[in-house]
Structures are given as C-alpha cells and as structure tokens.
Design a protein around this motif. Sequence first.
Motif, short mmCIF file in Angstrom:
data_model
loop_
_atom_site.label_atom_id
_atom_site.label_comp_id
_atom_site.label_asym_id
_atom_site.label_seq_id
_atom_site.Cartn_x
_atom_site.Cartn_y
_atom_site.Cartn_z
N TRP A 46 0.82 -1.44 -0.25
CA TRP A 46 -0.19 0.27 0.01
C TRP A 46 0.59 1.49 0.22
CZ3 TRP A 46 -5.11 -0.57 3.32
CH2 TRP A 46 -6.09 -1.90 3.38
N ASN A 122 -4.88 -0.31 -8.64
CA ASN A 122 -5.64 -1.16 -7.55
C ASN A 122 -6.32 -1.97 -7.87
OD1 ASN A 122 -4.06 0.43 -6.42
ND2 ASN A 122 -4.91 2.20 -5.84
N ARG A 132 -3.78 -2.72 -3.81
CA ARG A 132 -3.26 -1.38 -3.88
C ARG A 132 -1.36 -1.73 -5.20
NH1 ARG A 132 -4.66 2.75 -0.57
NH2 ARG A 132 -6.87 1.54 0.37
N ASP A 135 -0.95 2.24 -6.39
CA ASP A 135 -0.15 3.03 -5.38
C ASP A 135 0.71 2.76 -5.34
OD1 ASP A 135 -3.35 4.09 -4.75
OD2 ASP A 135 -4.03 3.04 -3.44
N PHE A 161 -5.75 4.95 6.73
CA PHE A 161 -6.55 3.93 5.88
C PHE A 161 -8.21 3.54 6.65
CE2 PHE A 161 -2.50 3.01 4.30
CZ PHE A 161 -2.31 3.46 2.97
#
Length: 198
Positions: A46, A122, A132, A135, A161
């Motif tokens: 992430w 994603n 992800r 990202d 998050f």
Amino acid sequence: MNRSWPAYEYQPSFILGFHGCDQVVGEGILRGEIAHLNPSRKDYDWLGHGIYFWEGNPRRAYEWAESRAKAGDIENPFVLGAIIDLRHCLDLFDSHGLRQVEDAHLMLRESFTLLGKSLPQNVGDTPDKLGRKLDCAVINALHGFRAESEAPEFDSVRGPFLEGEPLYPGAGFKSHNHIQICVRNTACIKGYFRPIPD
C-alpha cells in the motif's frame, strides 16, 4: 502563491509500531539473532516497499498475523513492537506529502504513455481496494524520481486507511481504520520490544 514547508517532513518524535509476523521471526529479533525484519517488496504494498507496522495498534497487527496463519503463510501468529523515529517522512496526512504523490502519479502516467503501456490498477472487491498495485507503483516511482533529482530520500512513509465496515448505520467511522507505517531506512527503528498483552 504555492507555498510548501518541506522542513515539516522531518517528524519530531518517536512512535510505537506493531508488526504481525511468525513467532519464530519475532522471538529471533528479540533474542538478537535477527537484526531487522525483512522489507516487503510485493507489487501491491500500500505504501511502497519497506517494513510495515501498524501505528499504535497491536491488536490489528495480531489480527493480520492470524489471517496470514489461516492462509498458511505463517505458523504461529506473533506481534513485535518497535520504537520508530520517522525521520524524513512522506506523511500522507500532510498536504505537501499528498501533492508529491499526486505529482509522481502524473509523471509515472506520462512515462507509461511514452512506453505504450497501461498503468497498474488498484483492485479488490471492496472500496478499500486491497490490491494496491497502482498506489505501490506511484509511491515507489516518487522515491525513484527523488533519487534521480538528488532530493533527500524519505526514510519512512505514513498513511491513514479507512478500511472495513461502518461501525454503525450512517457512521463515518469504519471497523478497521488504521495508520500504516512503511519504514524504508532501518535506522528509523530504535529498538524492538515484546508488547504487553491486554
């Protein structure tokens, strides 16, 4: 006028991070047999590549370790605590940090377009988008762009998050909200410890 305050990318205090892992790994670190946790290098991390911690949340670290045990990735769920100095931090609570990530996305998209490739996406069946890949690629690209321009490297990345189900009907709070820390420079880790259980 577009102002920025890069001096505030340097965080002034320590935080406590918690890492879910196998007991063999955690005990090995506490005994000094293993110097540091291994950084994650998955393409769906992430916050890009690095060593991951749940900020101030040992229970979520344990829940994550339990989920990995159920998947067969680890044998005995364990939580390892760490004292972390974020140092030069890409903080995704901060407007300047978010702007840098946005700019990195534009640069990465331009690079992929020139190469005739599609950006990673994603993916996931929830709004949380658990896979992800985009990202991860953007944040790793940001680190790469900074290195190319000889800008100071980020030692850590910190991001919020909003994850899970609403706590109650109409709630803005979710069941698995958390702050994730990605340590890129092991000098950020000042020590490991065994958390006190509830």
